[in-house]
Write a protein that holds these residues in place. Structure first.
Motif, PDB file in Angstrom:
ATOM      1  N   CYS A   7      31.235 -30.776  37.104  1.00 19.08           N
ATOM      2  CA  CYS A   7      29.781 -30.844  37.328  1.00 19.08           C
ATOM      3  C   CYS A   7      29.025 -29.716  36.638  1.00 19.08           C
ATOM      4  CB  CYS A   7      29.483 -30.798  38.823  1.00 19.08           C
ATOM      5  SG  CYS A   7      30.242 -32.132  39.776  1.00 19.08           S
ATOM      6  N   GLU A   8      29.705 -28.916  35.834  1.00 19.07           N
ATOM      7  CA  GLU A   8      29.073 -27.764  35.208  1.00 19.07           C
ATOM      8  C   GLU A   8      27.833 -28.155  34.416  1.00 19.07           C
ATOM      9  OE1 GLU A   8      32.679 -25.842  36.565  1.00 19.07           O
ATOM     10  OE2 GLU A   8      32.095 -27.849  36.011  1.00 19.07           O
ATOM     11  N   PRO A   9      26.826 -27.272  34.337  1.00 13.76           N
ATOM     12  CA  PRO A   9      25.610 -27.580  33.576  1.00 13.76           C
ATOM     13  C   PRO A   9      25.883 -27.971  32.131  1.00 13.76           C
ATOM     14  CG  PRO A   9      25.266 -25.627  34.911  1.00 13.76           C
ATOM     15  CD  PRO A   9      26.718 -25.967  35.035  1.00 13.76           C
ATOM     16  N   ARG A  56      24.060 -19.623  30.665  1.00 12.13           N
ATOM     17  CA  ARG A  56      24.055 -18.986  31.993  1.00 12.13           C
ATOM     18  C   ARG A  56      25.006 -17.792  32.045  1.00 12.13           C
ATOM     19  NH1 ARG A  56      28.178 -21.855  35.603  1.00 12.13           N
ATOM     20  NH2 ARG A  56      29.369 -23.141  34.151  1.00 12.13           N
ATOM     21  N   HIS A  87      20.887 -22.658  37.515  1.00  4.93           N
ATOM     22  CA  HIS A  87      22.280 -22.619  37.056  1.00  4.93           C
ATOM     23  C   HIS A  87      22.988 -21.335  37.459  1.00  4.93           C
ATOM     24  CE1 HIS A  87      21.238 -25.564  33.532  1.00  4.93           C
ATOM     25  NE2 HIS A  87      21.268 -26.154  34.719  1.00  4.93           N
ATOM     26  N   THR A 126      35.907 -16.782  42.621  1.00  6.75           N
ATOM     27  CA  THR A 126      35.506 -17.683  41.533  1.00  6.75           C
ATOM     28  C   THR A 126      35.896 -19.113  41.889  1.00  6.75           C
ATOM     29  OG1 THR A 126      37.587 -17.465  40.304  1.00  6.75           O
ATOM     30  CG2 THR A 126      35.852 -15.849  39.849  1.00  6.75           C
ATOM     31  N   TYR A 164      31.765 -24.873  39.325  1.00  9.50           N
ATOM     32  CA  TYR A 164      30.335 -24.976  39.591  1.00  9.50           C
ATOM     33  C   TYR A 164      30.083 -25.896  40.798  1.00  9.50           C
ATOM     34  CZ  TYR A 164      25.363 -25.632  38.652  1.00  9.50           C
ATOM     35  OH  TYR A 164      24.000 -25.657  38.752  1.00  9.50           O
ATOM     36  N   PRO A 165      29.181 -25.522  41.696  1.00 10.68           N
ATOM     37  CA  PRO A 165      28.179 -24.454  41.615  1.00 10.68           C
ATOM     38  C   PRO A 165      28.633 -23.110  42.167  1.00 10.68           C
ATOM     39  CG  PRO A 165      27.733 -25.813  43.519  1.00 10.68           C
ATOM     40  CD  PRO A 165      28.948 -26.402  42.876  1.00 10.68           C
ATOM     41  N   PRO A 214      31.107 -18.453  38.624  1.00 10.68           N
ATOM     42  CA  PRO A 214      31.853 -18.789  37.396  1.00 10.68           C
ATOM     43  C   PRO A 214      32.979 -17.793  37.145  1.00 10.68           C
ATOM     44  CG  PRO A 214      29.469 -18.677  36.982  1.00 10.68           C
ATOM     45  CD  PRO A 214      29.705 -18.095  38.340  1.00 10.68           C
TER      46      PRO A 214
END
Length: 424
Positions: A194-196, A239, A265, A302, A305-306, A309
């Motif tokens: 789902c990362e931007p 980001r 983001h 870590t 996402y969300p 990162p």
């Protein structure tokens, strides 16, 4: 070979503009293999990874032109490049994201021969899910002599899960998505990343004529189309670069403004900085970061996402080395990604690594010394530490930094750092 030399102890002030996201630009550049007609990709940073991807695409018949404003024109002549389907070792070995040409080549030219990818050494990053997804679409794939060789008469839609032993796969999602857009029928990707940057690729493809729904969710639906056309598209801001500069402001107890930022983001990064005690104030597409002398230790983990990162872990470690008290960093994306900790220890940091956790006890000060960069984000962490270390820090092997940060030393100088690049 160049190195960066930093005289620590300067408080950063001023503003800088964040570049477009390299991790969005690289798969979007590869996706241009699918398109009929040229495209203009705006906001592309002028860094080594982009140059490497450009060379790979030129090797596959691409015509590429860079403009001074950061725009790349990319086009392929239809009917002239069907015999070009090999991405060679000497180029692909330089970075992992080059594997993104596999899906587009297979979809458009029905054949692909791509070397196993290289890039930063940060732990296990297998490509089994890429192969699994493409096989589910009907591809015949062999892995011999260091190459992935794939062929197909026509890709066909399928239901595919991209959850593996090491979690979900960002580049695997990109590869399966770009393969499926021209496939016959409908493809459903379960456990999609789902990362931007994945969302940006999907939005780019949709603008080119693809039919992708569920963008930003873990279930993507892709209806195959007959043809995609060239587009004019601006990639999202980086980001990770934004987060790196935010920590530069925080670690120097400075006051800086960052322009061209998508705050949504960076929620995990901003939340953790505020928990530490950093003042973060979003204003439209900008954000102001103001440090102070009273920070608190934190624990961070870590996650995909969300979540936080993994590409920000080294930068946060550098910051927490300067925060009184004990902080714990848990790495759940790449559990072995602590290779930068011995270099920070050389600067006086108190770090103890136990499996996938690093226990960081803040020290009164760091000391400048010679340090060696092992990977892109580790290099960013060492530069950040050098900004506050007493004395002079010499950062060697900065070619890793050049892969992902454009003119980093110049931009930090403009904010008040005493930092320069010299030939070593």
């Amino acid at each position: 070979m160049d190195k960066i030399v930093i005289e620590g102890g300067r408080r950063l002030e001023g503003s800088t503009r964040i570049n477009g996201a390299k991790n969005a630009a690289l798969p979007i550049m590869a996706a241009c293999l699918l398109l009929h007609g040229p495209s203009r990709i705006r906001g592309v940073p002028n860094i080594v990874d982009i140059e490497t991807q450009s060379e790979i695409l030129k090797n596959l018949g691409g015509e590429i032109k860079r403009h001074e404003d950061g725009t790349l024109e990319i086009g392929f002549r239809d009917g002239e490049n069907e015999g070009k389907f090999t991405a060679p070792y000497e180029l692909v070995s330089k970075m992992r994201a080059s594997i993104c040409v596999l899906g587009p080549l297979l979809s458009k030219r029905r054949k692909a021969k791509v070397s196993y990818p290289g890039g930063c050494i940060i732990g296990q990053r297998p490509i089994d899910l890429h192969i699994k997804g493409l096989k589910a679409l009907g591809a015949q794939i062999e892995t011999t002599e260091g190459y992935i060789t794939a062929s197909v008469e026509r890709l066909k839609g399928a239901e595919i899960s991209l959850m593996g032993q090491y979690g979900i796969t960002v580049l695997g999602t990109c590869n399966v998505m770009t393969a499926a857009v021209l496939a016959e029928g409908t493809t459903i990707i379960e456990h999609a990343a789902c990362e931007p940057e994945v969302q940006d690729l999907a939005n780019f493809l949709n603008k080119a004529g693809a039919k992708i729904t569920g963008i930003g969710e873990s279930r993507l639906t892709i209806e195959g189309v007959q043809e995609l056309h060239g587009v004019d598209y601006e990639i999202i801001p980086d980001r990770i670069e934004a987060g790196t500069f935010m920590i530069a402001g925080a670690i120097t107890r400075g006051d800086i403004a960052l322009e061209n930022v998508k705050v949504e983001h960076l929620s995990a990064v901003i939340d953790k900085l505020r928990e530490i005690g950093v003042e973060v104030t979003p204003v439209g597409n900008s954000v102001r970061v103001k440090g102070n002398s009273s920070y608190h230790p934190v624990d961070l983990t870590t996650l995909p996402y969300p979540g936080m990162p993994t590409d920000m872990q080294a930068q946060f470690m550098a910051l927490l080395c300067t925060v009184e008290g004990k902080s714990v960093i848990t790495e759940k994306v790449f559990p072995d990604r602590f290779i930068h900790s011995p270099e920070l220890q050389r600067m006086g940091a108190d770090i103890r690594v136990e499996g996938s956790c690093a226990i960081v006890s803040g020290t009164p000060f760091l000391s400048g010394t010679n340090v060696m960069v092992s990977d892109l984000r580790a290099g960013a962490g060492l530069v950040l530490a050098g900004l506050v270390a007493q004395g002079t820090t010499h950062v060697h092997r900065i070619y890793h930094l050049d892969r992902g940060y454009e003119r980093l030393e110049k931009r930090l100088t403009d904010l008040g750092a005493v930092i320069k690049r010299i030939h070593d």
